[in-house]
Design an enzyme around this catalytic site. Structure first.
Site, PDB file in Angstrom:
ATOM      1  CD  GLU A 198      -3.097  -0.853   2.181  1.00 43.01           C
ATOM      2  OE1 GLU A 198      -3.032   0.090   2.990  1.00 43.01           O
ATOM      3  OE2 GLU A 198      -4.034  -1.668   2.170  1.00 43.01           O
ATOM      4  CD  GLU A 235      -3.260  -5.630   4.376  1.00 45.59           C
ATOM      5  OE1 GLU A 235      -4.122  -4.841   4.784  1.00 45.59           O
ATOM      6  OE2 GLU A 235      -2.051  -5.350   4.286  1.00 45.59           O
TER       7      GLU A 235
HETATM    8  C1  GAL Z   1      -4.229  -1.981   5.504  1.00 43.60           C
HETATM    9  C2  GAL Z   1      -2.767  -2.031   5.857  1.00 43.60           C
HETATM   10  C3  GAL Z   1      -2.556  -2.858   7.112  1.00 43.60           C
HETATM   11  C4  GAL Z   1      -3.509  -2.423   8.177  1.00 43.60           C
HETATM   12  C5  GAL Z   1      -4.903  -2.581   7.696  1.00 43.60           C
HETATM   13  C6  GAL Z   1      -5.926  -2.202   8.738  1.00 43.60           C
HETATM   14  O1  GAL Z   1      -4.518  -0.935   4.669  1.00 43.60           O
HETATM   15  O2  GAL Z   1      -2.017  -2.585   4.830  1.00 43.60           O
HETATM   16  O3  GAL Z   1      -1.248  -2.708   7.565  1.00 43.60           O
HETATM   17  O4  GAL Z   1      -3.245  -1.093   8.483  1.00 43.60           O
HETATM   18  O5  GAL Z   1      -5.086  -1.762   6.568  1.00 43.60           O
HETATM   19  O6  GAL Z   1      -7.191  -2.348   8.216  1.00 43.60           O
END
Ligand code: GAL
Length: 808
Positions: A441, A516
């Site tokens: 990101e 994620e």
């Molecule tokens: C993502 C990020 C993670 C964490 C997560 C929380 O955008 O890559 O490290 O912050 O969000 O929702």
């Protein structure tokens, strides 16, 4: 008389063995653990005098200049605290409310630029080196210091190591007092963060003192790769050898392979090399192995590749590499194949902290955490967002867990290229690693030509150092293919699961993975939203705007073969990022398990669809005194075909179980027994929850009762409270105090409450913790004496719980 004589004998043996240690030469190569006997003090980032004059001593004017500072070997550190590393001083500090977003993100610990008095840590270690060791090289190896470490030996500056996630080593040979005392000093400066989550502070990984010959294999200098065909494997071993002696050397390199137990099963042919002074050469050998036993998730078999360097027929160095032989292939429309067998990635993201200990995790805890994830059915781990602790990768190799190994920043500057190179060289022999990630990101550059060029530089480096794997980049972008995504071999999605099919349609040749996914926020054992306490219901119902519920993403990933799979955000709760609330929350709610590793209800959703085990789980608990007659939403997580629910023996109806989903009933509450009968391919499975009585006794459940007397092993002890009938009371919140007799110490406590401000550490003793929804955890560490110790958990008005731990 016999006792006195025995005592004299022991004493003289001790004296003798101490002096022998000084006189004797340490054999080479030796990797000596250097975790014990450190001295520690906080310094000060804004007041040089409280920082032991560090910034006012003009240290760099002369070589070895150190007087009037804590760097000076003569500095008196007797009032500093004695401790062993791994050590995280951040976890010892009290929670501190702050409006600053980075303090919030780091779990409200007073570490960072706003807290000069608690953000510098000094470590000193005194050690002796035998006179007889002066002929070989001695190196110090730090596996991880958070962060920006300045390091000195005997007043001589060794260097600055910025990364909080990769290690560093320095050759000490030129500066040592052979036959005398030496002082190693580390100043860790955690005023600057690297991430947006709890990161800890200090020497939080192992330290080693390495003795080796002038002619040796360089650190991370062995690279093993096996090409596998149906009947054999060609194991190719590259070894980088160097000569730091003062004369040219004729060297030979030989590799052999042993089975898991050390039995030699194949060997290469000795290969001669000439090494000039300061010369460095790479030797390459290939050894054929017939019918290799392949490393897999079910049978993570590890061979040992032993690399031996000799000079004049005498062995001078040797490195043993645990190595698993396996193939990974990735197909853009069919996903990932391990040894030719399709594997859907059922992964979790994780940060590295655990209850009680912050980021200073003993090795046994790495194995515990990976085994908990495996038990849930997870088969992959993303090291978000940085180089992991080496022992975490060892655990993944040993237990059969694939790994996506991630670089901290998408940056191709020398600092970050060095970090990336170090990461790959350090980790590329681990069979568990199936893919590299070049970043996460990077919103400022990910769609730009700068992002694309940086990615190209990193990808080229990855291919140079490890041509056998591929890489990805975790993009929080929907159907967007500009910038990094234009050049990245595997397109990864952070959230935005809805766009994966469109992207696949538009880019059918680029494999796809969810880096994620999901990210339901839940608080273990809580069933009503409470924005004051900062709790969210423990069901798959609340996801932040950018994320999705478990069922939303997993149904898509499971049912579409072009999804390689994905990684949940996250396997465990972690300190920091207390979404969706702020203070009093101090840790995240994203975990499928809490910070102690206690499952939340969503765990059983994943376990239902990620394993073949018979899963039938009912939630919530059935203690709703005062809510008689009020409808309660009952969730059933199962992989059975159909389920019938009963309250106190009366049927509440049968339901068919849709795949990758859950079942729900609305049940007017009456105390008693809520039970379910399910059928899975004709097999009957049952489960129930019961209204319990009040708390009566403490139950102590050690994860294991026998631990090693090595001063490092752990007994993780889970604490619950039961009623008079022995049923766990799910909403108990008693304060429990802990004691342990003998050769074991308590090193941390936790309970998974994301809003608890109780300490995880009790440096002066008197360990205690409230239960949170019926549970808390105590972590015990062995000493070095054998024996049986008694652990006790005491709470006012309850029968004491105890356990015996055998230390062997
Ligand atoms: C993502 C990020 C993670 C964490 C997560 C929380 O955008 O890559 O490290 O912050 O969000 O929702």
């Amino acid at each position: 008389m016999r006792r006195t004589l025995g005592f004299i004998l022991i004493l003289s043996t001790m004296l003798l063995s101490r002096s022998t240690v000084f006189a004797q030469q340490t054999p080479t190569p030796t990797k000596m653990n250097f975790d014990e006997d450190w001295k520690f003090s906080l310094g000060h980032a804004a007041d040089p005098e409280k920082d032991f004059n560090y910034k006012i001593a003009n240290l760099f004017a002369k070589s070895g200049k150190a007087e009037k500072t804590a760097i000076d070997p003569k500095f008196d550190d007797k009032n500093w605290r004695g401790l062993s590393v791994p050590h995280d001083w951040a976890v010892e500090l009290p929670f501190t409310k702050s409006a600053n977003v980075d303090v919030l993100a780091h779990g409200y610990k007073p570490v960072g630029g706003l807290f000069p008095e608690t953000s510098i840590g000094w470590y000193r270690k005194h050690f002796n080196i035998a006179k007889a060791d002066s002929g070989h090289r001695i190196q110090i190896q730090f596996d991880g210091i958070f962060r920006d470490a300045q390091i000195w030996i005997n007043g001589f500056y060794l260097g600055n190591h910025q990364s909080g996630y990769l290690g560093v080593n320095y050759d000490l040979t030129d500066y040592l007092n052979f036959g005398g005392e030496n002082v190693l000093v580390v100043r860790a400066d955690a005023t600057q963060y690297e991430g947006w989550f709890y990161e800890g502070a200090g020497i939080y990984r192992h330290v080693w003192l390495n003795h080796f010959d002038n002619t040796h294999i360089v650190p991370d200098g062995v690279f093993v790769h096996a090409e596998v065909n149906p009947v054999n494997a060609a194991v190719r071993i590259e070894t980088v050898v160097e000569n730091l002696g003062l004369t040219d050397q004729k060297v030979s390199v030989l590799n052999y392979i042993t089975d898991r137990n050390g039995k030699k099963i194949a060997a290469g042919i000795s290969q001669p090399l000439n090494l000039a002074v300061n010369g460095r050469t790479t030797a390459t050998q290939t050894i054929e192995l017939n019918n290799p036993r392949l490393w897999s998730l079910e049978d993570p078999y590890l061979y040992k590749v032993v690399t031996v360097i000799s000079v004049d027929q005498k062995k001078v160095d040797s490195v043993t590499t645990r190595y698993g032989i396996r193939t990974i292939t990735i197909d853009a429309s069919k996903g990932l194949f391990l040894n030719g067998k399709h594997v859907k990635i059922q992964g979790t993201n994780n940060h590295q902290d655990h209850a009680g200990l912050g980021s200073a995790l003993p090795d046994a805890l790495q194995y515990y955490r990976i085994s908990l994830l495996k038990e849930m059915g997870s088969n992959a781990y993303r090291t978000s967002h940085h180089a992991p602790t080496p022992e975490l990768l060892d655990a993944c190799d040993s237990l059969g867990m694939l790994v996506m190994d991630e670089q901290r920043l998408l940056n191709s500057s020398p600092e970050y290229m060095n970090q990336f190179e170090q990461l790959i060289k350090r980790d590329r022999n681990h069979p568990s690693i199936f893919m590299w990630s070049i970043g996460n990101e990077e919103g400022l550059i990910q769609t730009t030509s700068i992002g694309k060029r940086i990615a190209q530089t990193l990808i080229a480096k990855q291919k140079e150092l490890d041509p056998y794997r591929t890489s990805t980049y975790a993009a929080d972008l929907a159907n967007v293919a500009t910038g990094v995504n234009e050049v990245i071999p595997v397109r990864a999605f952070n959230y935005r699961q809805f766009a994966v099919a469109d992207y696949h349609r538009d880019h059918p040749n680029q494999p796809l993975i969810g880096t994620e996914m999901g990210s339901t926020v839940t608080t273990r054992g809580i069933y009503e939203k409470d924005s004051i306490a900062g709790y969210v219901p423990d069901q798959d119902i609340t996801a932040p705007w950018w994320a999705s519920k478990a069922e939303t993403w997993w149904s898509l990933a499971a049912e579409n073969p072009f999804w390689m799979g994905g990684f949940i955000w996250t396997g465990f709760d972690y300190r920091g990022e207390p979404t969706p609330y702020e203070w009093p929350n101090i840790n995240s709610h994203f975990g499928v398990m809490d910070v102690c590793g206690f499952p939340k209800n969503i765990y059983y959703y994943y376990q239902s669809w990620w394993t073949d085990k018979d899963i039938l789980h009912l939630s919530p608990h059935w203690n709703w005194k005062g809510k008689e007659g009020t409808p309660v939403d009952v969730w059933v997580n199962t992989n059975a075909d159909r389920v019938e629910l009963f309250l106190n023996g009366k049927s509440l109806g049968k339901k068919e179980m849709p795949r990758n989903s859950h079942l729900k009933w609305s049940v007017p509450y009456q105390p008693g027994t809520l039970s379910a009968v399910a059928y899975k391919k004709g097999k009957k499975i049952t489960a129930s929850v019961q209204t319990t009585g009040t708390s009566y006794a403490i139950r102590v459940t050690p994860v294991k009762n026998t631990i090693l007397a090595d001063g490092k092993d752990l007994a993780i002890v889970n604490i619950t409270v039961v009623d008079q009938k022995g049923r766990e009371v799910p909403d108990a919140s008693n304060l429990v105090e802990f004691t342990v007799s003998g050769n074991v110490k308590i090193i941390g406590v936790g309970n998974g409450d994301p809003s608890s401000h109780e300490p995880d550490q009790y440096l002066a003793g008197g360990w205690k913790r409230h239960l949170f929804n019926g549970k808390c955890q105590v972590i015990l560490q062995s000493g070095k004496d054998q024996g049986t110790v008694k652990f006790e958990a005491v709470s006012k008005g309850l029968t004491t719980g105890s356990a015996k731990i055998n230390v062997q």
